[in-house]
Design an enzyme around this catalytic site. Structure first.
Site, PDB file in Angstrom:
ATOM      1  N   ALA A  33      -8.704   3.990 -14.396  1.00  0.00           N
ATOM      2  CA  ALA A  33      -8.441   5.347 -14.860  1.00  0.00           C
ATOM      3  C   ALA A  33      -8.211   6.296 -13.674  1.00  0.00           C
ATOM      4  O   ALA A  33      -7.198   6.989 -13.607  1.00  0.00           O
ATOM      5  CB  ALA A  33      -9.622   5.828 -15.707  1.00  0.00           C
TER       6      ALA A  33
ATOM      7  N   LYS B 264      -0.882 -13.344 -20.831  1.00  0.00           N
ATOM      8  CA  LYS B 264      -2.045 -12.744 -20.155  1.00  0.00           C
ATOM      9  C   LYS B 264      -1.720 -12.489 -18.675  1.00  0.00           C
ATOM     10  O   LYS B 264      -2.045 -11.432 -18.132  1.00  0.00           O
ATOM     11  CB  LYS B 264      -3.246 -13.693 -20.284  1.00  0.00           C
ATOM     12  CG  LYS B 264      -4.500 -13.216 -19.571  1.00  0.00           C
ATOM     13  CD  LYS B 264      -5.256 -12.177 -20.367  1.00  0.00           C
ATOM     14  CE  LYS B 264      -6.538 -11.748 -19.662  1.00  0.00           C
ATOM     15  NZ  LYS B 264      -7.300 -10.790 -20.440  1.00  0.00           N
TER      16      LYS B 264
ATOM     17  N   ASP C 105     -14.026   4.284 -19.089  1.00  0.00           N
ATOM     18  CA  ASP C 105     -15.235   3.801 -19.763  1.00  0.00           C
ATOM     19  C   ASP C 105     -16.353   4.830 -19.883  1.00  0.00           C
ATOM     20  O   ASP C 105     -17.343   4.570 -20.562  1.00  0.00           O
ATOM     21  CB  ASP C 105     -15.761   2.550 -19.037  1.00  0.00           C
ATOM     22  CG  ASP C 105     -15.072   1.285 -19.528  1.00  0.00           C
ATOM     23  OD1 ASP C 105     -13.920   1.381 -20.001  1.00  0.00           O
ATOM     24  OD2 ASP C 105     -15.673   0.204 -19.441  1.00  0.00           O
TER      25      ASP C 105
ATOM     26  N   VAL D  18     -21.125   9.194  -6.042  1.00  0.00           N
ATOM     27  CA  VAL D  18     -21.316  10.419  -6.817  1.00  0.00           C
ATOM     28  C   VAL D  18     -22.708  10.363  -7.439  1.00  0.00           C
ATOM     29  O   VAL D  18     -23.077   9.386  -8.085  1.00  0.00           O
ATOM     30  CB  VAL D  18     -20.259  10.527  -7.944  1.00  0.00           C
ATOM     31  CG1 VAL D  18     -20.518  11.743  -8.821  1.00  0.00           C
ATOM     32  CG2 VAL D  18     -18.857  10.550  -7.357  1.00  0.00           C
TER      33      VAL D  18
ATOM     34  N   ALA E 219     -12.274   5.210  -8.467  1.00  0.00           N
ATOM     35  CA  ALA E 219     -10.935   4.663  -8.206  1.00  0.00           C
ATOM     36  C   ALA E 219     -10.749   3.337  -8.933  1.00  0.00           C
ATOM     37  O   ALA E 219     -10.257   2.355  -8.391  1.00  0.00           O
ATOM     38  CB  ALA E 219     -10.711   4.498  -6.706  1.00  0.00           C
TER      39      ALA E 219
ATOM     40  N   GLU F 265     -14.414 -15.239 -22.086  1.00  0.00           N
ATOM     41  CA  GLU F 265     -13.539 -15.414 -20.910  1.00  0.00           C
ATOM     42  C   GLU F 265     -14.307 -16.079 -19.767  1.00  0.00           C
ATOM     43  O   GLU F 265     -13.778 -16.944 -19.062  1.00  0.00           O
ATOM     44  CB  GLU F 265     -12.987 -14.056 -20.454  1.00  0.00           C
ATOM     45  CG  GLU F 265     -11.882 -13.522 -21.341  1.00  0.00           C
ATOM     46  CD  GLU F 265     -10.953 -12.556 -20.612  1.00  0.00           C
ATOM     47  OE1 GLU F 265     -11.454 -11.706 -19.862  1.00  0.00           O
ATOM     48  OE2 GLU F 265      -9.722 -12.672 -20.777  1.00  0.00           O
TER      49      GLU F 265
HETATM   50  C1  FAD Z   1     -14.987  -9.689 -17.292  1.00  0.00           C
HETATM   51  C2  FAD Z   1     -14.267  -8.537 -17.933  1.00  0.00           C
HETATM   52  C3  FAD Z   1     -13.050  -8.760 -18.548  1.00  0.00           C
HETATM   53  C4  FAD Z   1     -12.348  -7.696 -19.117  1.00  0.00           C
HETATM   54  N1  FAD Z   1     -11.131  -7.943 -19.681  1.00  0.00           N
HETATM   55  C5  FAD Z   1     -10.382  -6.918 -20.155  1.00  0.00           C
HETATM   56  C6  FAD Z   1      -9.061  -7.161 -20.652  1.00  0.00           C
HETATM   57  O1  FAD Z   1      -8.589  -8.307 -20.732  1.00  0.00           O
HETATM   58  N2  FAD Z   1      -8.328  -6.092 -21.067  1.00  0.00           N
HETATM   59  C7  FAD Z   1      -8.792  -4.814 -20.989  1.00  0.00           C
HETATM   60  O2  FAD Z   1      -8.050  -3.869 -21.319  1.00  0.00           O
HETATM   61  N3  FAD Z   1     -10.043  -4.545 -20.528  1.00  0.00           N
HETATM   62  C8  FAD Z   1     -10.861  -5.564 -20.125  1.00  0.00           C
HETATM   63  N4  FAD Z   1     -12.137  -5.314 -19.626  1.00  0.00           N
HETATM   64  C9  FAD Z   1     -12.658  -3.934 -19.649  1.00  0.00           C
HETATM   65  C10 FAD Z   1     -12.161  -3.150 -18.437  1.00  0.00           C
HETATM   66  O3  FAD Z   1     -12.422  -3.846 -17.250  1.00  0.00           O
HETATM   67  C11 FAD Z   1     -12.786  -1.750 -18.388  1.00  0.00           C
HETATM   68  O4  FAD Z   1     -12.587  -1.118 -19.621  1.00  0.00           O
HETATM   69  C12 FAD Z   1     -12.144  -0.948 -17.248  1.00  0.00           C
HETATM   70  O5  FAD Z   1     -12.504  -1.509 -16.007  1.00  0.00           O
HETATM   71  C13 FAD Z   1     -12.529   0.528 -17.298  1.00  0.00           C
HETATM   72  O6  FAD Z   1     -11.834   1.191 -16.269  1.00  0.00           O
HETATM   73  P1  FAD Z   1     -12.427   2.490 -15.565  1.00  0.00           P
HETATM   74  O7  FAD Z   1     -11.400   2.963 -14.601  1.00  0.00           O
HETATM   75  O8  FAD Z   1     -12.942   3.421 -16.589  1.00  0.00           O
HETATM   76  O9  FAD Z   1     -13.718   1.973 -14.798  1.00  0.00           O
HETATM   77  P2  FAD Z   1     -13.952   0.871 -13.671  1.00  0.00           P
HETATM   78  O10 FAD Z   1     -12.903  -0.149 -13.669  1.00  0.00           O
HETATM   79  O11 FAD Z   1     -15.361   0.443 -13.905  1.00  0.00           O
HETATM   80  O12 FAD Z   1     -13.883   1.704 -12.318  1.00  0.00           O
HETATM   81  C14 FAD Z   1     -14.868   2.641 -11.966  1.00  0.00           C
HETATM   82  C15 FAD Z   1     -14.758   2.985 -10.500  1.00  0.00           C
HETATM   83  O13 FAD Z   1     -15.733   3.961 -10.196  1.00  0.00           O
HETATM   84  C16 FAD Z   1     -16.465   3.614  -9.031  1.00  0.00           C
HETATM   85  N5  FAD Z   1     -17.810   4.164  -9.186  1.00  0.00           N
HETATM   86  C17 FAD Z   1     -18.704   3.882 -10.166  1.00  0.00           C
HETATM   87  N6  FAD Z   1     -19.804   4.629 -10.020  1.00  0.00           N
HETATM   88  C18 FAD Z   1     -19.620   5.378  -8.929  1.00  0.00           C
HETATM   89  C19 FAD Z   1     -20.400   6.390  -8.287  1.00  0.00           C
HETATM   90  N7  FAD Z   1     -21.588   6.766  -8.751  1.00  0.00           N
HETATM   91  N8  FAD Z   1     -19.895   6.977  -7.189  1.00  0.00           N
HETATM   92  C20 FAD Z   1     -18.681   6.620  -6.705  1.00  0.00           C
HETATM   93  N9  FAD Z   1     -17.895   5.700  -7.278  1.00  0.00           N
HETATM   94  C21 FAD Z   1     -18.359   5.092  -8.380  1.00  0.00           C
HETATM   95  C22 FAD Z   1     -16.414   2.099  -8.993  1.00  0.00           C
HETATM   96  O14 FAD Z   1     -16.554   1.622  -7.651  1.00  0.00           O
HETATM   97  C23 FAD Z   1     -15.021   1.822  -9.562  1.00  0.00           C
HETATM   98  O15 FAD Z   1     -14.043   1.797  -8.551  1.00  0.00           O
HETATM   99  C24 FAD Z   1     -12.883  -6.372 -19.074  1.00  0.00           C
HETATM  100  C25 FAD Z   1     -14.117  -6.163 -18.450  1.00  0.00           C
HETATM  101  C26 FAD Z   1     -14.815  -7.221 -17.887  1.00  0.00           C
HETATM  102  C27 FAD Z   1     -16.136  -6.962 -17.208  1.00  0.00           C
END
Ligand code: FAD
Length: 401
Positions: free
Chosen positions: A12, A374, A297, A77, A9, A165
């Site tokens: 994405a 931002k 990601d 998971v 959650a 950052e």
């Molecule tokens: C400090 C920092 C600054 C950033 N700044 C930017 C920015 O300015 N602009 C930008 O576009 N991107 C930025 N990013 C990158 C961005 O945060 C990631 O690309 C984004 O969070 C990816 O989204 P996601 O939904 O794929 O994964 P995530 O945001 O990582 O969400 C994954 C979810 O899956 C859950 N999860 C994980 N593993 C399990 C499991 N095994 N079982 C159950 N649940 C699980 C987690 O709890 C989480 O809720 C930044 C990242 C960081 C760390």
């Protein structure tokens, strides 16, 4: 009744669920799984780590954005069996699906560097970000007791987007650290150690130079061309091209921001992955499974213009989530979705609360205007995924300073 399963959650997964619950009729069950009962804005973890915002400001309950069409399971998971169409959870057994959305996000990548996991603080989720801030507070207090200057040294490993950052946020909070330690803020040292010599390649040279100069002008020391070889307790050990002998940067706070990879569940599940990422097709599907979407990601989507994967960002993760939610709803109605298309709207890096730099569309922004942009981007992200309720509760409305 079809079973639609969304794993993760984050940006994405939660965006996918928002579209699914809006668009899917009564012919499907939607289930969302996350190990936490809250969503967090991962793009703002560095601010929690520095102590500039409380963790509550960047989190909200997942249930707040779900309607009664969605069942939420809080669990971890463990593995996905794409051939059997099942998902194994740590505590709640097995789930079956007709369509699955895999969106488990990122973890820290240490590149096998010795001691990085044990002796550096990671910053990839809320608990870790909170732990960093608590650690800094503790080291400042320790300085008062011991007068050992190494307690005043904060070392950031990696001068990528996240490291820059983070350094900016640490600078903002330096007066508070100094007060805790009972020293002048100039005595708190913030150093970034980085292997590359050319920084921030996602920006034009002009903008990257501006960003680096800005961070340096705030008193951050950036050591480039320093290849980190090992993290010892309180020491970042590095070598340079000219000197292979290991040298040390001492610091009682060492924070690891050199890179991330996709969730280890991708490897555990036997996908064709590299660093936890699977190359998906134009419809964001696993090339071997027509019912398994892989987004955010944990995915690698090739940019045909560069023949390289798009960088993994919250921006593309959110757009992928929106696309997949809509695509599954279409397929449930017997329609054929168009392929996913993506154009980046740009990237803005914050340097503390009042400075930033970046590119939006074709326009480069610097300083206060960039900081305004931002905050608007962060507010849009909150509204996109959390809706108006979360925007008004957690939005950044200090836009002019
Ligand atoms: C400090 C920092 C600054 C950033 N700044 C930017 C920015 O300015 N602009 C930008 O576009 N991107 C930025 N990013 C990158 C961005 O945060 C990631 O690309 C984004 O969070 C990816 O989204 P996601 O939904 O794929 O994964 P995530 O945001 O990582 O969400 C994954 C979810 O899956 C859950 N999860 C994980 N593993 C399990 C499991 N095994 N079982 C159950 N649940 C699980 C987690 O709890 C989480 O809720 C930044 C990242 C960081 C760390």
């Amino acid at each position: 009744m079809k079973e639609v399963l969304v794993l993760g959650a984050g940006y994405a997964g939660l965006k996918a669920v928002r579209n699914l619950q809006k668009e899917v009729g009564d012919n499907a069950h939607i289930t969302l799984v996350d190990m936490n009962d809250y969503h967090y804005e991962a793009t703002e973890l560095h601010e929690v780590a520095a102590g500039s915002v409380d963790k509550n400001k960047i989190t909200y309950p997942i249930k707040d954005v779900l309607n009664n069409k969605v069942k939420f399971i809080q669990d971890e998971v463990v593995k996905v069996d794409a051939d059997k169409k099942t998902v194994e959870l740590k505590n709640s057994g097995q789930l079956r699906y007709d369509y699955c959305v895999l969106a488990l996000g990122f973890v820290s990548e240490t590149f096998g560097i010795k001691g990085a996991l044990d002796n550096a603080l990671q910053m990839t989720d809320i608990d870790q970000a909170v732990a960093i801030h608590e650690h800094i507070v503790e080291t400042m207090k320790k300085y008062r007791e011991t007068q050992d200057k190494e307690y005043l040294n904060i070392v950031v490993c990696g001068a990528g987007f996240t490291g820059i950052e983070l350094a900016g946020a640490l600078v903002d909070e330096r007066p508070k650290y100094a007060k805790l330690a009972g020293v002048d803020e100039s005595e708190i040292s913030i150093t970034i150690v980085e292997a590359a010599t050319k920084l921030l390649p996602m920006f034009s040279e002009n903008l990257a130079n501006y960003g680096v100069s800005l961070v340096k002008s705030l008193g951050v020391k950036i050591m480039t061309g320093c290849m980190i070889k090992e993290i010892q307790d309180g020491r970042v050990m590095y070598a340079t091209q000219d000197n292979e002998e290991l040298q040390a940067v001492p610091g009682k706070t060492i924070i690891w921001t050199t890179g991330v990879s996709g969730s280890p569940v991708m490897g555990e599940s036997g996908f064709k992955e590299r660093r936890g990422r699977v190359i998906v097709n134009d419809n964001l599907l696993d090339p071997d499974h027509d019912d398994l979407y892989i987004i955010g990601d944990v995915s690698a989507l090739m940019d045909k213009a560069t023949d390289r994967p798009y960088p993994t960002t919250a921006q593309i993760a959110t757009r992928m989530g929106a696309y997949v939610g809509h695509a599954i709803a279409q397929r449930l109605k017997g329609e054929v979705p168009e392929p996913f298309s993506y154009n980046s709207l740009g990237t803005v890096a914050s340097v503390g609360n009042t400075h930033a730099f970046g590119l939006v569309g074709k326009k480069e922004y610097k300083g206060f205007p960039a900081s305004f942009v931002k905050k608007m981007i962060m507010n849009k992200s909150l509204a996109d995924i959390g809706g108006a309720k979360e925007l008004f509760a957690k939005g950044r409305f200090d836009l002019y300073h």
